[in-house]
Scaffold this active site. Sequence first.
Site, mmCIF file in Angstrom:
data_model
loop_
_atom_site.group_PDB
_atom_site.id
_atom_site.type_symbol
_atom_site.label_atom_id
_atom_site.label_comp_id
_atom_site.label_asym_id
_atom_site.label_seq_id
_atom_site.Cartn_x
_atom_site.Cartn_y
_atom_site.Cartn_z
ATOM 1 N N LYS A 1 79.161 52.010 -12.118
ATOM 2 C CA LYS A 1 80.055 51.583 -11.018
ATOM 3 C C LYS A 1 80.552 50.898 -12.103
ATOM 4 O O LYS A 1 80.819 50.606 -13.590
ATOM 5 C CB LYS A 1 80.102 51.206 -10.056
ATOM 6 C CG LYS A 1 79.191 51.831 -9.235
ATOM 7 C CD LYS A 1 78.786 50.955 -7.714
ATOM 8 C CE LYS A 1 78.159 51.972 -6.893
ATOM 9 N NZ LYS A 1 77.779 51.385 -5.647
ATOM 10 N N TYR B 1 82.452 59.274 -1.664
ATOM 11 C CA TYR B 1 81.991 58.846 -0.245
ATOM 12 C C TYR B 1 82.644 58.674 0.985
ATOM 13 O O TYR B 1 82.134 57.973 1.319
ATOM 14 C CB TYR B 1 82.286 56.882 -0.465
ATOM 15 C CG TYR B 1 81.894 56.705 -1.582
ATOM 16 C CD1 TYR B 1 80.342 56.191 -0.486
ATOM 17 C CD2 TYR B 1 82.197 56.322 -3.224
ATOM 18 C CE1 TYR B 1 79.545 55.802 -2.668
ATOM 19 C CE2 TYR B 1 81.286 54.876 -3.709
ATOM 20 C CZ TYR B 1 80.392 54.887 -3.466
ATOM 21 O OH TYR B 1 79.391 54.612 -4.389
ATOM 22 N N ASN C 1 78.328 46.310 -6.982
ATOM 23 C CA ASN C 1 76.795 46.456 -7.245
ATOM 24 C C ASN C 1 76.536 47.350 -8.139
ATOM 25 O O ASN C 1 75.223 47.912 -8.502
ATOM 26 C CB ASN C 1 76.228 46.764 -5.976
ATOM 27 C CG ASN C 1 76.690 48.294 -5.266
ATOM 28 O OD1 ASN C 1 77.088 48.839 -5.785
ATOM 29 N ND2 ASN C 1 76.471 48.283 -3.836
ATOM 30 N N HIS D 1 75.224 53.356 -8.264
ATOM 31 C CA HIS D 1 75.036 53.918 -6.844
ATOM 32 C C HIS D 1 73.428 55.211 -6.545
ATOM 33 O O HIS D 1 73.334 54.797 -7.877
ATOM 34 C CB HIS D 1 76.109 54.962 -7.480
ATOM 35 C CG HIS D 1 76.269 56.257 -6.072
ATOM 36 N ND1 HIS D 1 76.172 56.283 -4.859
ATOM 37 C CD2 HIS D 1 75.031 57.011 -5.766
ATOM 38 C CE1 HIS D 1 75.446 57.423 -4.067
ATOM 39 N NE2 HIS D 1 75.045 57.543 -4.301
ATOM 40 N N GLU E 1 74.862 64.958 -4.662
ATOM 41 C CA GLU E 1 75.884 64.065 -5.432
ATOM 42 C C GLU E 1 75.449 64.590 -6.638
ATOM 43 O O GLU E 1 77.024 64.186 -7.710
ATOM 44 C CB GLU E 1 75.373 62.949 -5.724
ATOM 45 C CG GLU E 1 76.203 62.388 -3.359
ATOM 46 C CD GLU E 1 75.136 60.944 -2.890
ATOM 47 O OE1 GLU E 1 75.401 61.205 -2.305
ATOM 48 O OE2 GLU E 1 74.348 60.847 -4.153
HETATM 49 N N1 UDP Z 1 79.592 48.823 0.570
HETATM 50 C C1 UDP Z 1 80.567 47.313 0.822
HETATM 51 N N2 UDP Z 1 80.186 46.361 1.731
HETATM 52 C C2 UDP Z 1 78.991 47.192 2.505
HETATM 53 C C3 UDP Z 1 78.452 48.008 2.219
HETATM 54 C C4 UDP Z 1 79.180 48.259 1.000
HETATM 55 O O1 UDP Z 1 81.348 47.640 -0.372
HETATM 56 O O2 UDP Z 1 79.175 46.251 3.670
HETATM 57 C C5 UDP Z 1 79.660 49.387 -0.964
HETATM 58 C C6 UDP Z 1 79.080 49.305 -1.404
HETATM 59 O O3 UDP Z 1 79.589 49.484 -3.125
HETATM 60 C C7 UDP Z 1 78.118 49.373 -1.578
HETATM 61 C C8 UDP Z 1 78.651 51.509 -0.895
HETATM 62 O O4 UDP Z 1 79.668 50.791 0.138
HETATM 63 O O5 UDP Z 1 76.723 50.683 -3.027
HETATM 64 C C9 UDP Z 1 77.730 52.796 -0.434
HETATM 65 O O6 UDP Z 1 77.293 51.612 1.053
HETATM 66 P P1 UDP Z 1 76.182 52.294 0.971
HETATM 67 O O7 UDP Z 1 75.419 51.599 2.203
HETATM 68 O O8 UDP Z 1 75.176 53.773 1.304
HETATM 69 O O9 UDP Z 1 74.757 52.035 -0.014
HETATM 70 P P2 UDP Z 1 74.087 52.195 -0.970
HETATM 71 O O10 UDP Z 1 72.977 53.320 -0.672
HETATM 72 O O11 UDP Z 1 75.181 51.782 -1.990
HETATM 73 O O12 UDP Z 1 73.157 50.619 -1.248
HETATM 74 MG MG MG Z 2 74.511 54.667 0.574
#
Ligand code: UDP
Ligand code: MG
Length: 141
Positions: free
Chosen positions: A9, A49, A112, A115, A126
């Site tokens: 990212k 997303y 974070n 992805h 994806e």
């Molecule tokens: N995200 C965020 N706040 C939250 C949860 C998710 O900003 O409370 C963002 C974060 O960058 C995350 C992405 O949205 O990686 C997608 O969320 P997901 O729950 O799918 O998490 P991931 O699969 O990336 O662990």
């Molecule tokens: Mg996810």
Amino acid sequence: MQRTLCIIKPDGVRSNNVGNIVAMIQKAGFRILGLKMIRLSKEQAGEFYAVHKERPFYGELVNFMSSGPIVPIALEKDNAVADWRTLIGSTDPAEAAEGTIRKLYAASKGENAVHGSDSEENGRLEVAFFFSESEIAANTL
Ligand code: UDP
Ligand code: MG
């Protein structure tokens, strides 16, 4: 063999951790089928997303993911989806296990570093969002 998608990212690119993350990917035995550096428009980030469209963090996520270059990486391995999720760690780096990419390189739950696809089907979809089959075929000759 399964496919999964890594995206380094914008925060991971800005903090100069592309090389460190690629090294972890290769040490863990993933095959790299495709790798590029691109910048998403807001529209493209929103499309990627779209599943999170109704979530409160969607707008912020789209702004962040279009805020700078990203490095999508198509990965292949036995059990790639689960193994990649294990290597990246929990969404919130504060909860991520020691030694995981998010624990090492991520600053917050939103920014974070990486992805990871969440299922075999999404791994395929994806990867196809960023890489054509002909590109991947050319990389695997
Ligand atoms: N995200 C965020 N706040 C939250 C949860 C998710 O900003 O409370 C963002 C974060 O960058 C995350 C992405 O949205 O990686 C997608 O969320 P997901 O729950 O799918 O998490 P991931 O699969 O990336 O662990
Ligand atoms: Mg996810």
